[in-house]
Design a protein around this motif. Structure first.
Motif, PDB file in Angstrom:
ATOM      1  N   LYS A 186      -0.367  -7.052   0.219  1.00 55.00           N
ATOM      2  CA  LYS A 186       0.007  -5.730  -0.287  1.00 55.00           C
ATOM      3  C   LYS A 186      -0.871  -5.281  -1.452  1.00 55.00           C
ATOM      4  CE  LYS A 186       4.360  -5.097  -1.088  1.00 55.00           C
ATOM      5  NZ  LYS A 186       5.809  -5.279  -1.314  1.00 55.00           N
ATOM      6  N   THR A 204      -3.989  -5.190  -1.321  1.00 55.26           N
ATOM      7  CA  THR A 204      -5.158  -4.558  -0.708  1.00 55.26           C
ATOM      8  C   THR A 204      -5.121  -3.059  -0.984  1.00 55.26           C
ATOM      9  OG1 THR A 204      -5.092  -6.178   1.080  1.00 55.26           O
ATOM     10  CG2 THR A 204      -6.329  -4.162   1.509  1.00 55.26           C
ATOM     11  N   PHE A 255      -3.161  -0.376   1.316  1.00 49.88           N
ATOM     12  CA  PHE A 255      -2.593  -1.445   2.125  1.00 49.88           C
ATOM     13  C   PHE A 255      -2.023  -0.973   3.462  1.00 49.88           C
ATOM     14  CE2 PHE A 255       1.479  -3.615   3.153  1.00 49.88           C
ATOM     15  CZ  PHE A 255       0.963  -4.797   3.636  1.00 49.88           C
TER      16      PHE A 255
END
Length: 172
Positions: free
Chosen positions: A21, A23, A26
């Motif tokens: 998450k 990222t 995401f």
């Protein structure tokens, strides 16, 4: 019914989910990656999302936007399941059964679920890399996905004309 999972299994899954998450973008990045893998592994699943089997999602801006919307919804469903992992499996089972019943209307076939599991696991593995993703983490994800998808699959099979005989491929 989702069986009670051991603490380490849940911890591996929740911890790696929380890492994923982080990222940037995401929902879009990971959700799109999962759908791309799913569509490549089982092109018939495109129909569930409103695309023809021949639709080139990357080349079609409208299809790409539609896939992005579906990707976000899928990530929200996964997030909901992740937040419910733990000792209260009755509520999770109820939620997953309802999810399975709703997905009958979308044309989801029980035989698609193993392909989704592989798409999720491979996408997270690629995203997190070998520094985080190891055999123990992968096994934890396989166990959790099998439990979660089992309730969805039962609901699909009991609410449609599909039979367990139609599930011939074990992908995980």
């Amino acid at each position: 019914m989702v069986r009670e999972l051991d603490y380490n299994t849940i911890a591996h899954v929740v911890d790696t989910w929380e890492l994923a998450k982080q990222t940037p973008a995401f929902e879009e990045a990971v959700g799109t990656k999962i759908l791309t893998r799913l569509f490549k592994a089982e092109p018939r699943t495109k129909k569930v999302f409103g695309f023809t089997q021949d639709t080139d999602i990357e080349a079609n801006p409208l299809a790409k936007m539609g896939a992005l919307i579906h990707a976000k919804r899928m990530i929200h469903m996964l997030e909901g399941a992740m937040s419910m992992l733990g000792p209260d499996t009755e509520l999770l089972t109820e939620v997953l059964s309802g999810l399975g019943k709703r997905h009958i209307e979308y044309g989801v076939k029980a035989c698609y679920l193993p392909f989704m599991g592989v798409a999720i696991i491979e996408s997270l593995s690629e995203l997190l890399g070998s520094d985080v993703w190891n055999a123990e983490v992968e096994e934890a994800w396989e166990v959790v996905y099998e439990e979660l998808s089992g309730d969805i699959m039962k609901a699909i099979l009991s609410g449609s004309e599909q039979t367990s005989e139609m599930i011939t491929t074990r992908v995980l």
